[in-house]
Design an enzyme around this catalytic site. Structure first.
Site, PDB file in Angstrom:
ATOM      1  N   ARG A  97      -7.200 -51.172   9.834  1.00 51.98           N
ATOM      2  CA  ARG A  97      -6.889 -50.813   8.451  1.00 51.98           C
ATOM      3  C   ARG A  97      -7.487 -49.468   8.061  1.00 51.98           C
ATOM      4  O   ARG A  97      -6.820 -48.649   7.405  1.00 51.98           O
ATOM      5  CB  ARG A  97      -7.375 -51.924   7.500  1.00 51.98           C
ATOM      6  CG  ARG A  97      -7.117 -51.675   6.020  1.00 51.98           C
ATOM      7  CD  ARG A  97      -5.721 -51.130   5.723  1.00 51.98           C
ATOM      8  NE  ARG A  97      -4.666 -51.896   6.350  1.00 51.98           N
ATOM      9  CZ  ARG A  97      -3.456 -51.412   6.625  1.00 51.98           C
ATOM     10  NH1 ARG A  97      -3.176 -50.140   6.371  1.00 51.98           N
ATOM     11  NH2 ARG A  97      -2.543 -52.164   7.181  1.00 51.98           N
ATOM     12  N   LYS A 132      -7.791 -32.237  -7.499  1.00 47.03           N
ATOM     13  CA  LYS A 132      -7.330 -33.583  -7.870  1.00 47.03           C
ATOM     14  C   LYS A 132      -7.118 -34.391  -6.596  1.00 47.03           C
ATOM     15  O   LYS A 132      -5.999 -34.678  -6.176  1.00 47.03           O
ATOM     16  CB  LYS A 132      -6.058 -33.494  -8.706  1.00 47.03           C
ATOM     17  CG  LYS A 132      -6.287 -32.806 -10.052  1.00 47.03           C
ATOM     18  CD  LYS A 132      -4.992 -32.612 -10.814  1.00 47.03           C
ATOM     19  CE  LYS A 132      -5.241 -31.883 -12.131  1.00 47.03           C
ATOM     20  NZ  LYS A 132      -3.991 -31.605 -12.867  1.00 47.03           N
ATOM     21  N   LYS A 164     -11.865 -22.361 -17.552  1.00 45.55           N
ATOM     22  CA  LYS A 164     -10.750 -23.094 -18.150  1.00 45.55           C
ATOM     23  C   LYS A 164     -10.890 -23.151 -19.675  1.00 45.55           C
ATOM     24  O   LYS A 164     -11.845 -22.607 -20.239  1.00 45.55           O
ATOM     25  CB  LYS A 164     -10.682 -24.492 -17.537  1.00 45.55           C
ATOM     26  CG  LYS A 164     -10.398 -24.457 -16.029  1.00 45.55           C
ATOM     27  CD  LYS A 164     -10.483 -25.812 -15.396  1.00 45.55           C
ATOM     28  CE  LYS A 164      -9.297 -26.686 -15.760  1.00 45.55           C
ATOM     29  NZ  LYS A 164      -8.036 -26.194 -15.160  1.00 45.55           N
ATOM     30  N   GLU A 194      -8.161 -19.255 -16.805  1.00 48.90           N
ATOM     31  CA  GLU A 194      -6.968 -19.997 -17.195  1.00 48.90           C
ATOM     32  C   GLU A 194      -6.452 -19.476 -18.538  1.00 48.90           C
ATOM     33  O   GLU A 194      -7.224 -19.332 -19.487  1.00 48.90           O
ATOM     34  CB  GLU A 194      -7.307 -21.486 -17.318  1.00 48.90           C
ATOM     35  CG  GLU A 194      -6.149 -22.353 -17.768  1.00 48.90           C
ATOM     36  CD  GLU A 194      -6.599 -23.786 -18.013  1.00 48.90           C
ATOM     37  OE1 GLU A 194      -6.489 -24.602 -17.075  1.00 48.90           O
ATOM     38  OE2 GLU A 194      -7.066 -24.077 -19.125  1.00 48.90           O
ATOM     39  N   ASP A 215      -1.057 -21.204 -17.189  1.00 48.19           N
ATOM     40  CA  ASP A 215      -1.055 -22.665 -17.274  1.00 48.19           C
ATOM     41  C   ASP A 215       0.023 -23.181 -18.209  1.00 48.19           C
ATOM     42  O   ASP A 215       0.056 -22.852 -19.391  1.00 48.19           O
ATOM     43  CB  ASP A 215      -2.430 -23.153 -17.743  1.00 48.19           C
ATOM     44  CG  ASP A 215      -2.570 -24.652 -17.652  1.00 48.19           C
ATOM     45  OD1 ASP A 215      -2.234 -25.213 -16.589  1.00 48.19           O
ATOM     46  OD2 ASP A 215      -3.004 -25.274 -18.644  1.00 48.19           O
TER      47      ASP A 215
END
Length: 276
Positions: A97, A132, A164, A194, A215
């Site tokens: 697995r 992410k 950001k 950003e 963005d």
């Protein structure tokens, strides 16, 4: 990738999967049993993570015999054989697995990345990933992006400056944020900002940003931003990029297109292990 990094990830995965052994295998399979198994693709896709999968079997049976039939980056069809494994039956079952989870996950990322890369043939823009990623698996997942033909963005918050929207608000503006960070970082570190509007693009440009992220801009506004920047900074498009719209984004002339979907919501490739 260093082997100790791979083994550390696998050790944590094994501890999670069998903290006190495998109650089924340990009570049904003789300890000296030997088996041969095949890993088979159950759908089309790009293979990634095969060496990590192989290392999982080796960790539980150092004497295991392994015969890879493909390599990372190969495109396989449904029904194709990927790997032949022969060794202690208990070890194969216990490793199954964890080995498959990693191979399936990384192959899914490589497969999806290749779809995006192929969409950009003829454009100068390149596909890059984001942070992410699955906690604890970032190095592996970013490796899979490279196997699929994509490029890596920063690996961690320590790798580069990316100012950001929340940094901008907390610092009091783009210029203030850029000036503050420039005083503290080495000259070898680039600064990315950003932006969401043409006004912010101009401010980032005037502040000397090395990379300007556009963005969630509509393509027509993004094109204007690229023209405004005029090569004075690297341009990166980001935000809700999909296979359906990536070509319209690339047509604006941006240098980089970051795509979170190739890691954060990709579907694992279907691969199974069958004893002969």
């Amino acid at each position: 990738m260093e082997k100790w990094v791979i083994r550390d990830i696998l050790e944590r995965a094994f501890r999670e999967d069998m903290p006190m052994g495998d109650i089924t295998t340990d009570n049904t399979v003789p300890c000296d049993s030997v088996s041969k198994a095949l890993l088979i693709a159950k759908q089309d896709g790009v293979i990634a993570g095969l060496e990590i999968c192989i290392e999982a079997f080796r960790m539980l049976d150092p004497d295991v015999n392994l015969e890879p039939l493909v390599k990372d980056g190969d495109f396989v069809r449904k029904g194709d054989r990927i790997l032949v494994v022969e060794g202690n039956s208990r070890a194969l079952l216990k490793a199954e697995r964890t080995a498959l989870n990693i191979l399936q996950r990384l192959s899914g990322i490589a497969t999806e990345t290749r779809k995006y890369v192929e969409k950009l043939r003829g454009y100068k823009a390149k596909v890059v990933d984001t942070r992410k990623t699955t906690p604890g698996l970032r190095l592996l997942e970013k490796y899979a992006v490279r196997v699929g033909g994509g490029t890596n963005h920063r690996f961690s918050l320590s790798d580069g400056v990316l100012i950001k929207d929340n940094h901008i608000k907390a610092a009091g503006g783009i210029r203030q944020a850029v000036e503050a960070v420039r005083k503290q970082i080495p000259h070898t570190v680039k600064i990315e900002v950003e932006t969401e509007t043409l006004e912010q693009v101009k401010e980032a440009l005037d502040s000397g940003a090395d990379i300007i992220m556009l963005d969630n801009m509509p393509p027509e506004i993004m094109k204007q931003a690229v023209e405004l920047i005029a090569g004075k900074a690297v341009t990166e498009a980001s935000g809700n990029v999909t296979l359906d719209n990536i070509e319209s984004v690339a047509a604006t002339g941006v240098d980089i297109i970051s795509v979170g979907a190739i890691t954060h919501s990709v579907k694992a490739m279907d691969i199974s292990m069958k004893f002969e």
